[in-house]
Design a protein around this motif. Structure first.
Motif, PDB file in Angstrom:
ATOM      1  N   GLY A   2      -6.978  26.679   1.690  1.00 56.12           N
ATOM      2  CA  GLY A   2      -7.551  25.541   2.393  1.00 56.12           C
ATOM      3  C   GLY A   2      -8.216  24.508   1.502  1.00 56.12           C
ATOM      4  N   PHE A   3      -8.344  24.778   0.194  1.00 53.83           N
ATOM      5  CA  PHE A   3      -8.951  23.807  -0.708  1.00 53.83           C
ATOM      6  C   PHE A   3      -7.913  22.747  -1.048  1.00 53.83           C
ATOM      7  CE2 PHE A   3     -10.153  22.635  -5.201  1.00 53.83           C
ATOM      8  CZ  PHE A   3     -11.199  21.807  -4.836  1.00 53.83           C
ATOM      9  N   GLY A   4      -8.225  21.491  -0.796  1.00 51.88           N
ATOM     10  CA  GLY A   4      -7.281  20.396  -0.997  1.00 51.88           C
ATOM     11  C   GLY A   4      -7.108  19.945  -2.431  1.00 51.88           C
ATOM     12  N   GLY A   5      -7.918  20.470  -3.355  1.00 51.26           N
ATOM     13  CA  GLY A   5      -7.750  20.108  -4.751  1.00 51.26           C
ATOM     14  C   GLY A   5      -8.436  18.820  -5.159  1.00 51.26           C
ATOM     15  N   PHE A   6      -9.361  18.318  -4.340  1.00 52.84           N
ATOM     16  CA  PHE A   6     -10.128  17.145  -4.736  1.00 52.84           C
ATOM     17  C   PHE A   6     -11.529  17.243  -4.135  1.00 52.84           C
ATOM     18  CE2 PHE A   6      -8.610  15.931  -0.610  1.00 52.84           C
ATOM     19  CZ  PHE A   6      -9.611  15.138  -0.068  1.00 52.84           C
ATOM     20  N   THR A   7     -12.452  16.542  -4.742  1.00 50.61           N
ATOM     21  CA  THR A   7     -13.801  16.465  -4.209  1.00 50.61           C
ATOM     22  C   THR A   7     -14.256  15.017  -4.199  1.00 50.61           C
ATOM     23  OG1 THR A   7     -14.856  16.811  -6.367  1.00 50.61           O
ATOM     24  CG2 THR A   7     -14.433  18.780  -5.025  1.00 50.61           C
TER      25      THR A   7
END
Length: 106
Positions: free
Chosen positions: A67-72
């Motif tokens: 579920g981590f989209g790879g950006f913050t």
């Protein structure tokens, strides 16, 4: 809360390759604050950062994938005293606070 973002960080699989893409492919210039661990590009009104995907997920207290989209997205406050108030406002608006506000080296 002021309507702005301070920093967008992209999690990348290969930091050197990603840096080459932005510098050689697009002609962008990395900030002097860049290092072997993170690359910063100063854009008008915002900073774009490249950071290894696994390290970015760990920093966000998440696992890569899952579920981590790879950006913050970062909202840097102008004064240390503003951190708690901004986080409370975001929480009340429905944000999921993954980690408390911290002071960053930059």
């Amino acid at each position: 809360m002021e309507q702005r973002l301070s920093l967008i960080t992209l999690g990348v699989a290969d930091l050197a390759r990603a840096r080459r893409f932005y510098e050689q492919g697009l002609g962008w210039k990395a900030s002097a604050a860049s290092s072997a661990e993170v690359v910063f590009f100063q854009l008008p009104g915002i900073v774009l950062a490249l950071f290894p995907l696994g390290a970015l997920a760990a920093d966000a207290k998440l696992s890569p994938g899952a579920g981590f989209g790879g950006f913050t997205l970062a909202y840097n406050v102008r004064e240390r005293a503003d951190v708690d108030a901004v986080l409370v406002e975001a929480d009340r608006a429905g944000a999921k606070i993954l980690k408390p506000g911290t002071e960053a080296f930059w």
